[in-house]
Design an enzyme around this catalytic site. Structure first.
Site, PDB file in Angstrom:
ATOM      1  CD  GLU A   1      -1.389  -4.285   1.682  1.00  0.00           C
ATOM      2  OE1 GLU A   1      -0.825  -3.174   1.725  1.00  0.00           O
ATOM      3  OE2 GLU A   1      -2.314  -4.607   2.438  1.00  0.00           O
ATOM      4  CG  ASP A  24       5.235  -3.746  -0.548  1.00  0.00           C
ATOM      5  OD1 ASP A  24       5.110  -2.903  -1.444  1.00  0.00           O
ATOM      6  OD2 ASP A  24       6.016  -3.597   0.410  1.00  0.00           O
ATOM      7  CG  ASP A  56      -3.796  -1.933   0.265  1.00  0.00           C
ATOM      8  OD1 ASP A  56      -2.665  -1.441   0.090  1.00  0.00           O
ATOM      9  OD2 ASP A  56      -4.572  -1.566   1.171  1.00  0.00           O
ATOM     10  CD  GLU A  78       1.466  -3.151  -2.703  1.00  0.00           C
ATOM     11  OE1 GLU A  78       2.297  -2.274  -3.000  1.00  0.00           O
ATOM     12  OE2 GLU A  78       0.896  -3.207  -1.588  1.00  0.00           O
TER      13      GLU A  78
END
Length: 227
Positions: A46, A50, A119, A122
């Site tokens: 994650e 991101d 989450d 990502e």
């Protein structure tokens, strides 16, 4: 923990993983870490995803809007990748059904938790990047995020509730709104936050959410109508 069949998800993604273990990790919530055979959750992927997503959307916006200034591009990027936008993608495409979580987490609404849904989007991007490089991550962006981007990126949707409240307060000669967390409840992995918003040192209303940011936004939405 039983290994699930991930072929349908790979068909949905339009990508076959060379290392399917990456996909398994990208779907595994930290609530499973105490189960036999589970050594890693999606949190590292994650973190990577991101950053990759921020880079991809930044390049897209930079090229798409050559006449727009930095402030507009930043607002457009934030609107496209905020929790509400990414969690909706997870739900709309059924990605949420593949998330691996403990029975306890599921019983407390984990599969509908916007933060978890965000989450996993990502972490999937992180896994795609690790397995197939930037091309694989960029294809996910084009297939799942870009179709909604144009409807999100318009003058009326770029400003979030906190920004709108800030502008309204200033237009009335008030000081900037202040947000205070007044309550936290639930276990560490599934907390609920309650926030009060004050304008001119006066409590206007409260908002709750699964993160402080979400609670502040919900409080601001209500406050805009009250001042």
């Amino acid at each position: 923990m039983t290994t699930q069949n991930l072929k349908p998800l790979q068909n949905l993604l339009g990508y076959t993983f060379k290392n399917e273990k990456l996909l398994q990790i990208a779907l595994t919530h930290r609530s499973c870490l105490n189960e036999p055979g589970v050594t890693e959750s999606y949190e590292r992927l994650e973190f990577l995803g991101d950053a990759v997503l921020e880079m991809i959307i930044s390049v897209y916006l930079f090229n798409k809007y050559p006449d727009k200034m930095e402030g507009y591009l930043t607002a457009a990027r934030s609107a496209t990748v905020r929790t509400e936008s990414l969690s909706k993608i997870s739900k709309d495409h059924g990605i949420d059904t593949y998330i691996i979580m403990s029975k306890g987490e599921e019983s407390t609404g984990g599969r509908n938790n916007p933060s978890i849904l965000e989450d996993v989007i990502e972490s999937l991007i992180g896994a795609l990047y690790c397995d197939g490089g930037l091309d694989a991550a960029n294809q996910f962006f084009k297939n799942f995020i870009l179709p909604n981007a144009e409807s999100i990126i318009n003058e009326n949707q770029l400003k979030d509730a906190k920004s709108l409240l800030q502008e309204k307060a200033q237009s009335k000669g008030f000081v900037s709104p202040l947000y205070k967390t007044v309550k936290e409840s639930g276990p560490d992995h599934n907390k609920t936050f309650e926030v009060v918003v004050l304008v001119n040192d006066k409590e206007i209303t409260t908002g709750s959410g699964k993160s402080k940011q979400e609670a502040e936004q919900n409080a601001a939405k209500k406050a805009v109508e009250l001042i």
